[in-house]
Scaffold this motif. Structure first.
Motif, PDB file in Angstrom:
ATOM      1  N   LEU A 104      46.738  33.530  31.481  1.00  0.00           N
ATOM      2  CA  LEU A 104      46.712  34.943  31.127  1.00  0.00           C
ATOM      3  C   LEU A 104      48.153  35.383  30.904  1.00  0.00           C
ATOM      4  O   LEU A 104      48.932  35.512  31.846  1.00  0.00           O
ATOM      5  CB  LEU A 104      46.080  35.773  32.248  1.00  0.00           C
ATOM      6  CG  LEU A 104      44.575  35.562  32.476  1.00  0.00           C
ATOM      7  CD1 LEU A 104      44.157  36.148  33.811  1.00  0.00           C
ATOM      8  CD2 LEU A 104      43.770  36.180  31.339  1.00  0.00           C
ATOM      9  N   GLY A 105      48.533  35.614  29.663  1.00  0.00           N
ATOM     10  CA  GLY A 105      49.885  36.050  29.348  1.00  0.00           C
ATOM     11  C   GLY A 105      50.002  37.558  29.457  1.00  0.00           C
ATOM     12  O   GLY A 105      49.158  38.299  28.939  1.00  0.00           O
ATOM     13  N   VAL A 106      51.042  38.028  30.159  1.00  0.00           N
ATOM     14  CA  VAL A 106      51.235  39.460  30.358  1.00  0.00           C
ATOM     15  C   VAL A 106      52.660  39.842  29.988  1.00  0.00           C
ATOM     16  O   VAL A 106      53.567  39.013  30.028  1.00  0.00           O
ATOM     17  CB  VAL A 106      50.936  39.883  31.812  1.00  0.00           C
ATOM     18  CG1 VAL A 106      49.477  39.654  32.152  1.00  0.00           C
ATOM     19  CG2 VAL A 106      51.821  39.138  32.806  1.00  0.00           C
ATOM     20  N   PHE A 107      52.854  41.103  29.639  1.00  0.00           N
ATOM     21  CA  PHE A 107      54.199  41.577  29.330  1.00  0.00           C
ATOM     22  C   PHE A 107      54.441  42.934  29.971  1.00  0.00           C
ATOM     23  O   PHE A 107      53.719  43.894  29.701  1.00  0.00           O
ATOM     24  CB  PHE A 107      54.429  41.696  27.825  1.00  0.00           C
ATOM     25  CG  PHE A 107      55.795  42.234  27.488  1.00  0.00           C
ATOM     26  CD1 PHE A 107      56.906  41.405  27.544  1.00  0.00           C
ATOM     27  CD2 PHE A 107      55.987  43.572  27.160  1.00  0.00           C
ATOM     28  CE1 PHE A 107      58.176  41.885  27.266  1.00  0.00           C
ATOM     29  CE2 PHE A 107      57.254  44.070  26.882  1.00  0.00           C
ATOM     30  CZ  PHE A 107      58.355  43.223  26.942  1.00  0.00           C
ATOM     31  N   GLY A 108      55.455  42.999  30.797  1.00  0.00           N
ATOM     32  CA  GLY A 108      55.899  44.265  31.365  1.00  0.00           C
ATOM     33  C   GLY A 108      57.406  44.312  31.399  1.00  0.00           C
ATOM     34  O   GLY A 108      57.978  45.006  32.233  1.00  0.00           O
ATOM     35  N   ALA A 109      58.026  43.526  30.481  1.00  0.00           N
ATOM     36  CA  ALA A 109      59.474  43.343  30.507  1.00  0.00           C
ATOM     37  C   ALA A 109      59.868  42.849  31.903  1.00  0.00           C
ATOM     38  O   ALA A 109      59.197  41.987  32.456  1.00  0.00           O
ATOM     39  CB  ALA A 109      60.202  44.610  30.093  1.00  0.00           C
ATOM     40  N   CYS A 110      60.910  43.399  32.493  1.00  0.00           N
ATOM     41  CA  CYS A 110      61.377  42.889  33.788  1.00  0.00           C
ATOM     42  C   CYS A 110      60.428  43.220  34.932  1.00  0.00           C
ATOM     43  O   CYS A 110      60.556  42.661  36.024  1.00  0.00           O
ATOM     44  CB  CYS A 110      62.779  43.417  34.090  1.00  0.00           C
ATOM     45  SG  CYS A 110      63.986  43.007  32.809  1.00  0.00           S
ATOM     46  N   SER A 111      59.463  44.110  34.706  1.00  0.00           N
ATOM     47  CA  SER A 111      58.472  44.412  35.742  1.00  0.00           C
ATOM     48  C   SER A 111      57.388  43.343  35.813  1.00  0.00           C
ATOM     49  O   SER A 111      56.507  43.410  36.685  1.00  0.00           O
ATOM     50  CB  SER A 111      57.813  45.775  35.483  1.00  0.00           C
ATOM     51  OG  SER A 111      56.923  45.714  34.384  1.00  0.00           O
ATOM     52  N   THR A 112      57.445  42.351  34.917  1.00  0.00           N
ATOM     53  CA  THR A 112      56.404  41.331  34.843  1.00  0.00           C
ATOM     54  C   THR A 112      56.272  40.554  36.142  1.00  0.00           C
ATOM     55  O   THR A 112      55.193  40.052  36.462  1.00  0.00           O
ATOM     56  CB  THR A 112      56.678  40.370  33.674  1.00  0.00           C
ATOM     57  OG1 THR A 112      56.790  41.121  32.459  1.00  0.00           O
ATOM     58  CG2 THR A 112      55.557  39.358  33.500  1.00  0.00           C
ATOM     59  N   SER A 113      57.340  40.441  36.919  1.00  0.00           N
ATOM     60  CA  SER A 113      57.252  39.677  38.166  1.00  0.00           C
ATOM     61  C   SER A 113      56.199  40.258  39.093  1.00  0.00           C
ATOM     62  O   SER A 113      55.375  39.523  39.652  1.00  0.00           O
ATOM     63  CB  SER A 113      58.613  39.613  38.863  1.00  0.00           C
ATOM     64  OG  SER A 113      59.061  40.900  39.243  1.00  0.00           O
ATOM     65  N   MET A 114      56.195  41.564  39.287  1.00  0.00           N
ATOM     66  CA  MET A 114      55.209  42.185  40.176  1.00  0.00           C
ATOM     67  C   MET A 114      53.885  42.459  39.459  1.00  0.00           C
ATOM     68  O   MET A 114      52.830  42.488  40.097  1.00  0.00           O
ATOM     69  CB  MET A 114      55.766  43.461  40.793  1.00  0.00           C
ATOM     70  CG  MET A 114      56.874  43.207  41.802  1.00  0.00           C
ATOM     71  SD  MET A 114      56.406  42.094  43.169  1.00  0.00           S
ATOM     72  CE  MET A 114      57.309  40.585  42.714  1.00  0.00           C
ATOM     73  N   GLU A 115      53.933  42.654  38.144  1.00  0.00           N
ATOM     74  CA  GLU A 115      52.679  42.779  37.389  1.00  0.00           C
ATOM     75  C   GLU A 115      51.864  41.496  37.521  1.00  0.00           C
ATOM     76  O   GLU A 115      50.653  41.538  37.799  1.00  0.00           O
ATOM     77  CB  GLU A 115      52.977  43.062  35.919  1.00  0.00           C
ATOM     78  CG  GLU A 115      51.731  43.175  35.052  1.00  0.00           C
ATOM     79  CD  GLU A 115      52.053  43.407  33.574  1.00  0.00           C
ATOM     80  OE1 GLU A 115      51.105  43.663  32.808  1.00  0.00           O
ATOM     81  OE2 GLU A 115      53.236  43.323  33.198  1.00  0.00           O
ATOM     82  N   SER A 116      52.506  40.352  37.329  1.00  0.00           N
ATOM     83  CA  SER A 116      51.802  39.074  37.418  1.00  0.00           C
ATOM     84  C   SER A 116      51.329  38.799  38.847  1.00  0.00           C
ATOM     85  O   SER A 116      50.228  38.287  39.061  1.00  0.00           O
ATOM     86  CB  SER A 116      52.692  37.934  36.911  1.00  0.00           C
ATOM     87  OG  SER A 116      53.893  37.838  37.652  1.00  0.00           O
ATOM     88  N   LEU A 117      52.147  39.158  39.847  1.00  0.00           N
ATOM     89  CA  LEU A 117      51.743  38.941  41.235  1.00  0.00           C
ATOM     90  C   LEU A 117      50.568  39.840  41.614  1.00  0.00           C
ATOM     91  O   LEU A 117      49.630  39.397  42.293  1.00  0.00           O
ATOM     92  CB  LEU A 117      52.921  39.194  42.169  1.00  0.00           C
ATOM     93  CG  LEU A 117      52.675  38.892  43.652  1.00  0.00           C
ATOM     94  CD1 LEU A 117      52.340  37.418  43.859  1.00  0.00           C
ATOM     95  CD2 LEU A 117      53.885  39.287  44.498  1.00  0.00           C
ATOM     96  N   ALA A 118      50.594  41.093  41.169  1.00  0.00           N
ATOM     97  CA  ALA A 118      49.491  42.013  41.455  1.00  0.00           C
ATOM     98  C   ALA A 118      48.192  41.523  40.831  1.00  0.00           C
ATOM     99  O   ALA A 118      47.118  41.571  41.462  1.00  0.00           O
ATOM    100  CB  ALA A 118      49.825  43.420  40.946  1.00  0.00           C
ATOM    101  N   LEU A 119      48.260  41.029  39.597  1.00  0.00           N
ATOM    102  CA  LEU A 119      47.054  40.541  38.924  1.00  0.00           C
ATOM    103  C   LEU A 119      46.549  39.248  39.550  1.00  0.00           C
ATOM    104  O   LEU A 119      45.331  39.047  39.689  1.00  0.00           O
ATOM    105  CB  LEU A 119      47.338  40.337  37.431  1.00  0.00           C
ATOM    106  CG  LEU A 119      47.562  41.624  36.637  1.00  0.00           C
ATOM    107  CD1 LEU A 119      48.029  41.311  35.222  1.00  0.00           C
ATOM    108  CD2 LEU A 119      46.283  42.468  36.596  1.00  0.00           C
ATOM    109  N   ALA A 120      47.470  38.359  39.943  1.00  0.00           N
ATOM    110  CA  ALA A 120      47.055  37.129  40.617  1.00  0.00           C
ATOM    111  C   ALA A 120      46.365  37.467  41.937  1.00  0.00           C
ATOM    112  O   ALA A 120      45.338  36.870  42.301  1.00  0.00           O
ATOM    113  CB  ALA A 120      48.263  36.231  40.849  1.00  0.00           C
ATOM    114  N   ALA A 121      46.919  38.433  42.680  1.00  0.00           N
ATOM    115  CA  ALA A 121      46.307  38.863  43.937  1.00  0.00           C
ATOM    116  C   ALA A 121      44.933  39.488  43.701  1.00  0.00           C
ATOM    117  O   ALA A 121      43.991  39.263  44.474  1.00  0.00           O
ATOM    118  CB  ALA A 121      47.226  39.848  44.654  1.00  0.00           C
ATOM    119  N   GLN A 122      44.829  40.258  42.625  1.00  0.00           N
ATOM    120  CA  GLN A 122      43.548  40.881  42.282  1.00  0.00           C
ATOM    121  C   GLN A 122      42.480  39.828  41.983  1.00  0.00           C
ATOM    122  O   GLN A 122      41.340  39.920  42.447  1.00  0.00           O
ATOM    123  CB  GLN A 122      43.747  41.793  41.063  1.00  0.00           C
ATOM    124  CG  GLN A 122      42.494  42.343  40.438  1.00  0.00           C
ATOM    125  CD  GLN A 122      41.871  43.435  41.267  1.00  0.00           C
ATOM    126  OE1 GLN A 122      41.343  43.160  42.337  1.00  0.00           O
ATOM    127  NE2 GLN A 122      41.919  44.659  40.778  1.00  0.00           N
TER     128      GLN A 122
END
Length: 339
Positions: A104-122
Motif C-alpha cells: 500500500l503506497g502512501v504519500f504525506g511528504a515528511c509526515s509519511t512516517s506516522m501516516e504509514s505507522l498509523a495505517l499499519a496499526a489500523q
C-alpha cells in the motif's frame, strides 16, 4: 478500533512495534544520535549507480533488518505500507518490487512516517493482518535535485532552509510478541497559511503540527502532561519556534511535558552545516525507530507522542507559484516494560 472525537483512533487490541530498524547515510552518522542507528553508510551512493537507486536501497535494508529483528521472514508479512518524497513514490514502490510484499503506497511528504505507522496499526488492530510493515525514508541528493537544486549546482541556501536526511526507518507492527504499544493516532487535516517559499518549510508546516496536536488533546480529552515526550517531525529551529509560540497563544500548556523536534535532534548544529535543521521522510522515521524506541525501552520515557509533519508541494506546484499545503499525523507510543 474506536473513533475518538472527530479525527483520532484508539487501538484497543494493542498493536505493538514488534521489530524496527533505522539506516542512515554518512552525515547522519556524524550526528549525536549515531549510536542509535542500525547501519551508517559511509557513501551516499550505497554502491548504486544513481541517487534514486540508493534511496530504494535504504528502504530495502531498513525493512529487512526490521523483519529480522522481529524474528520473521518477509514471507510472513501480510502488508507493507510505505512512501517517500519522490515523484510517484518510486523509492518505496521499487523497494516493494524487491521485497515482494503486498503493498500500500502512501504519500504525506515528511509526515509519511506516522501516516504509514498509523495505517499499519489500523490494519493489525482490525485483524486484517498478523504482521504489517511501515517503512519510509529520504535521500538528501534526490530531494535536493527534485525540489530545489542539485547538490552539484552549489546554490546558496538561506538560514530558514533545511537539510534533507539520508535515511530510512521501518517498523513491523503486530498483535503478537513484545515491544512498544501503539495506543492511538490522530489523522491531521491539510493546513495552508499561504507560504510559497520552499526554503522555509518549517514556517509552512508549523501551523499543521499545532492543529493536529490540538486535535489530539481535544479528541482524547487529555493534556500535554499525559506524555513524557512530545516530538514534532521536522519543523527544525524556525518551525519549532513558531509552533511553540502558536501553542502558547492557544493556551496549550506544553510546559507540562518535554517538547522537542526530530529535525533539531539528529544533527549537531555546532559541528554540522544544516541551516535551520533536518527535514525529509527519513528524519522522523530514523529518529523514532532508532533513538526514541531505544529510549523507551531503556525507561527514559514511558509514553510519547510523535507528530510527523509534511509539506504537500510538488516541483510543478512550486514552479506555478502555488502555496504550500501542509499536514501532520500523530501517533502515541507506550512501553509497558515488555521487551
Amino acid at each position: 478500533m474506536t473513533l475518538r472525537g472527530h479525527q483520532s483512533w484508539i487501538f484497543e487490541n494493542k498493536p505493538r512495534i514488534f521489530g524496527s530498524a533505522s539506516v542512515v547515510g554518512p552525515f547522519e552518522g556524524q550526528g549525536p544520535l549515531a549510536n542509535d542507528f542500525d547501519i551508517i553508510h559511509g557513501d551516499l551512493m550505497l554502491g548504486q549507480s544513481t541517487w534514486e537507486k540508493a534511496e530504494s536501497k535504504l528502504f530495502e535494508e531498513a525493512a529487512t533488518i526490521a523483519i529480522e529483528s522481529a524474528g520473521l521472514t518477509k514471507e510472513q508479512i501480510q502488508f507493507y505500507v510505505g512512501g517517500d518524497l519522490l515523484n510517484q513514490i518510486i523509492s518505496s514502490s521499487f523497494a516493494a518490487r524487491t521485497l515482494s510484499i503486498p503493498y500500500l503506497g502512501v504519500f504525506g511528504a515528511c509526515s509519511t512516517s506516522m501516516e504509514s505507522l498509523a495505517l499499519a496499526a489500523q490494519i493489525v488492530n482490525a485483524g486484517s493482518a498478523h504482521y504489517a510493515l511501515a517503512v519510509t525514508g529520504s535521500h538528501n541528493a534526490t530531494a535536493e535535485k527534485q525540489f530545489r537544486y542539485p547538490t552539484e549546482y552549489g546554490s546558496q541556501k538561506p538560514p530558514t532552509a533545511q537539510f534533507t536526511v539520508t535515511g530510512s526507518g521501518a517498523a513491523v507492527v503486530s498483535k503478537h510478541g513484545n515491544g512498544p504499544l501503539i495506543t492511538s493516532a490522530t489523522i491531521g487535516r491539510v493546513v495552508d497559511m499561504g507560504i510559497t517559499d520552499p526554503f522555509n518549510m518549517g514556517a509552512a508546516m508549523a501551523p499543521a503540527a499545532v492543529d493536529t496536536i490540538q486535535a489530539h488533546f481535544r479528541d482524547l480529552r487529555i493534556e500535554p502532561g499525559h506524555y513524557d515526550l512530545i516530538v514534532t517531525g521536522d519543523l527544525a529551529k524556525v518551525g519549532f519556534e513558531i509552533a511553540s509560540e502558536l501553542l502558547k497563544k492557544h493556551h496549550i500548556p506544553m510546559n507540562q511535558t518535554d517538547f522537542r523536534d526530530c529535525g533539531m535532534m539528529i544533527y549537531d548544529y555546532e559541528k554540522q552545516s544544516v541551516q535551520a535543521g533536518a527535514s525529509g521522510c527519513g528524519c522522523s522515521a530514523t529518529v523514532t525507530y532508532g533513538h526514541l524506541l531505544k529510549q523507551l525501552r531503556a525507561g527514559t520515557w514511558k509514553r510519547i507522542l510523535v507528530v510527523a509533519t509534511g509539506a504537500l508541494l510538488s516541483p510543478i506546484s512550486y514552479q506555478q507559484g502555488e502555496s504550500i499545503p501542509c499536514i501532520a499525523h500523530a501517533v502515541s507510543i507506550e512501553y509497558d516494560g515488555t521487551n
